[in-house]
Every structure is written in C-alpha cells, then in structure tokens.
Design a protein around this motif. Structure first.
Motif, PDB file in Angstrom:
ATOM      1  N   VAL A 130     -17.052 110.002  62.922  1.00 17.68           N
ATOM      2  CA  VAL A 130     -18.441 110.480  62.880  1.00 17.68           C
ATOM      3  C   VAL A 130     -19.059 110.424  64.273  1.00 17.68           C
ATOM      4  O   VAL A 130     -19.790 111.340  64.673  1.00 17.68           O
ATOM      5  CB  VAL A 130     -19.267 109.645  61.866  1.00 17.68           C
ATOM      6  N   LEU A 175     -17.778 113.407  66.190  1.00 23.05           N
ATOM      7  CA  LEU A 175     -18.292 114.690  65.714  1.00 23.05           C
ATOM      8  C   LEU A 175     -19.778 114.878  65.976  1.00 23.05           C
ATOM      9  O   LEU A 175     -20.242 115.995  66.167  1.00 23.05           O
ATOM     10  CB  LEU A 175     -18.001 114.842  64.215  1.00 23.05           C
ATOM     11  N   THR A 176     -20.540 113.815  65.979  1.00 22.36           N
ATOM     12  CA  THR A 176     -21.989 113.949  66.180  1.00 22.36           C
ATOM     13  C   THR A 176     -22.383 113.883  67.645  1.00 22.36           C
ATOM     14  O   THR A 176     -23.550 114.085  67.969  1.00 22.36           O
ATOM     15  CB  THR A 176     -22.748 112.849  65.420  1.00 22.36           C
ATOM     16  N   GLY A 177     -21.477 113.603  68.538  1.00 19.39           N
ATOM     17  CA  GLY A 177     -21.773 113.603  69.954  1.00 19.39           C
ATOM     18  C   GLY A 177     -22.311 112.288  70.477  1.00 19.39           C
ATOM     19  O   GLY A 177     -22.790 112.244  71.607  1.00 19.39           O
ATOM     20  N   THR A 178     -22.276 111.233  69.680  1.00 22.69           N
ATOM     21  CA  THR A 178     -22.760 109.949  70.174  1.00 22.69           C
ATOM     22  C   THR A 178     -21.712 109.232  71.016  1.00 22.69           C
ATOM     23  O   THR A 178     -22.016 108.201  71.591  1.00 22.69           O
ATOM     24  CB  THR A 178     -23.177 109.029  69.011  1.00 22.69           C
TER      25      THR A 178
END
Length: 125
Positions: free
Chosen positions: A32, A35-38
């Motif tokens: 996650v 995928l979320t760019g964190t």
C-alpha cells in the motif's frame, strides 16, 4: 491411521491461517505504501531513530558498555514485573510457601539493585 492424520488437520489449518495473516500484516502495508506514493525515502526518514548512532556504518564499531548494562538491568526488572503479576493473582492458592518464595526472590532482586546502584551502573555521564 487416517483418524490420527485427521486429528492434525485443525492444527495444519491453524498454522496455514496464521501464516497467511502474518504475511498479509507484513507485506500489505509495504504494498500500500508503494502504491499510494508514501514510499519516498529522504535523509530525515533514514536518520537514526532511537540509538543515536548512524544506522549504516562499520559493523565493528565499539559501543559503550553502559548500553549493555542498562539493557541487562531493564531485562532483570522487566522479568521481575512479569513474575509478580501471576504470583499476585494466584497468591490465594499457593499459600505461605509461595509467599515466602516470592519474598526471597524480591530480597535477592533488591540486593542486586543495591549492588548495581553502588557500583554506579545506573548513572549516566
């Protein structure tokens, strides 16, 4: 023979579910984050967090002995707390012998604490 193997089926199912859940708890947050760019490493995120030493340097660097002394003392007093709770819960069932054995344990612990205190193991310069 088949009934013996069937008796192990719940254990195998439990282990399988535990393996799947533990893998999910480890890998899903990483996925996650990607995928979320964190997931954006920078020098602040890679800096030292608790120990105060640079995380990536020579593995043969010498540590101060006081780190080990504090860690050992923490483990000793943490185990003491872990022994006290079940003893207090079961004190009614174990009687005087259980009470006396815990008092001997606490006296030994107090003697060790006083010794460490007198030797200066609890002082940080």
């Amino acid at each position: 023979m088949a009934s013996v193997a069937a008796g192990y089926l719940p254990i195998l199912l439990f282990l399988g579910v535990a393996l799947v859940l533990s893998s999910a708890f480890v890998f899903l947050p990483m996925l996650v984050g990607r995928l979320t760019g964190t997931h954006q490493p920078n020098p602040e995120k890679l800096a030292e967090y608790e120990c105060g030493f640079p995380a990536f340097e020579d593995s043969r660097a010498q540590f101060d002995v006081r780190f080990y002394l504090i860690a050992i003392l923490f483990i000793i007093f943490d185990l003491e707390a872990a022994f006290l709770y079940p003893w207090a819960v079961s004190l009614g069932g174990i009687g005087f012998v259980g009470w006396l054995s815990m008092m001997i344990f606490l006296v030994e612990l107090a003697v060790g604490f006083i010794y460490a205190w007198k030797k200066g193991a609890l002082e940080w310069e």
